[in-house]
Design a protein around this motif. Structure first.
Motif, mmCIF file in Angstrom:
data_model
loop_
_atom_site.group_PDB
_atom_site.id
_atom_site.type_symbol
_atom_site.label_atom_id
_atom_site.label_comp_id
_atom_site.label_asym_id
_atom_site.label_seq_id
_atom_site.Cartn_x
_atom_site.Cartn_y
_atom_site.Cartn_z
ATOM 1 N N UNK A 147 0.858 -1.182 0.000
ATOM 2 C CA UNK A 147 0.000 0.000 0.000
ATOM 3 C C UNK A 147 0.896 1.234 0.000
ATOM 4 N N UNK A 148 0.612 2.148 -0.927
ATOM 5 C CA UNK A 148 1.351 3.410 -0.999
ATOM 6 C C UNK A 148 0.340 4.536 -1.162
ATOM 7 N N UNK A 149 0.374 5.477 -0.243
ATOM 8 C CA UNK A 149 -0.542 6.615 -0.263
ATOM 9 C C UNK A 149 -1.998 6.168 -0.353
ATOM 10 N N UNK A 150 -2.333 5.102 0.381
ATOM 11 C CA UNK A 150 -3.700 4.620 0.446
ATOM 12 C C UNK A 150 -4.139 3.757 -0.721
ATOM 13 N N UNK A 151 -3.255 3.510 -1.672
ATOM 14 C CA UNK A 151 -3.609 2.703 -2.854
ATOM 15 C C UNK A 151 -2.841 1.392 -2.834
ATOM 16 N N UNK A 152 -3.521 0.329 -3.246
ATOM 17 C CA UNK A 152 -2.886 -0.970 -3.351
ATOM 18 C C UNK A 152 -2.093 -1.036 -4.646
ATOM 19 N N UNK A 153 -0.826 -1.376 -4.547
ATOM 20 C CA UNK A 153 0.054 -1.518 -5.700
ATOM 21 C C UNK A 153 0.504 -2.960 -5.807
ATOM 22 N N UNK A 154 0.563 -3.466 -7.009
ATOM 23 C CA UNK A 154 1.084 -4.803 -7.271
ATOM 24 C C UNK A 154 2.329 -4.636 -8.116
ATOM 25 N N UNK A 155 3.418 -5.207 -7.658
ATOM 26 C CA UNK A 155 4.687 -5.094 -8.356
ATOM 27 C C UNK A 155 5.161 -6.477 -8.753
ATOM 28 N N UNK A 156 5.630 -6.597 -9.971
ATOM 29 C CA UNK A 156 6.303 -7.813 -10.404
ATOM 30 C C UNK A 156 7.649 -7.404 -10.972
ATOM 31 N N UNK A 157 8.634 -8.228 -10.734
ATOM 32 C CA UNK A 157 9.970 -7.884 -11.200
ATOM 33 C C UNK A 157 10.829 -9.137 -11.284
ATOM 34 N N UNK A 158 11.930 -8.968 -11.962
ATOM 35 C CA UNK A 158 12.953 -9.995 -11.997
ATOM 36 C C UNK A 158 14.031 -9.577 -11.019
ATOM 37 N N UNK A 159 14.584 -10.538 -10.324
ATOM 38 C CA UNK A 159 15.658 -10.258 -9.389
ATOM 39 C C UNK A 159 16.649 -11.394 -9.373
#
Length: 110
Positions: free
Chosen positions: A74-86
């Motif tokens: 959650x960032x600034x009240x909004x749900x964020x979904x992140x996908x990435x390679x690591x």
């Protein structure tokens, strides 16, 4: 916990984040146990920065192993979904339910 093991090596500040992280090994695509199955239950993040993440897993991952990661926050009240390679830059065996602590360097964030 020995915090000297993963002393601050990041260029960006760490932000505490306790999030479930789905993991899939790019190096072992198609192997049984991938995609968050019971054999690969994913992990729980400890903290995150622009460049990477520290997380706990029940399954061992090798240094330099490439992973696909997905997590919500959650960032600034909004749900964020992140996908990435690591890629795994370090791995430390632990005792208890979470058997490994991993340092992941992000390679490609979406």
């Amino acid at each position: 916990m020995d915090t000297d093991f993963y002393a601050d090596r990041r260029r960006s500040p760490r932000i505490p984040l306790a999030a479930l992280v789905q993991l899939q090994s790019i190096d072992h695509l198609g192997d049984p146990g991938e995609r968050g199955s019971p054999a690969n239950p994913g992990g729980l993040s400890h903290d995150v920065s622009e460049g990477g993440m520290c997380l706990f897993t029940q399954r061992e991952h090798n240094v330099n192993e490439r992973l696909l990661l997905a997590f919500e926050y959650v960032k600034m009240g909004c749900l964020n979904i992140t996908s990435c390679e690591g890629s795994v830059v370090w791995s430390k065996p632990l005792s208890g339910d979470c058997r490994y602590m991993l340092g992941i360097r992000f390679r490609d964030v979406h």
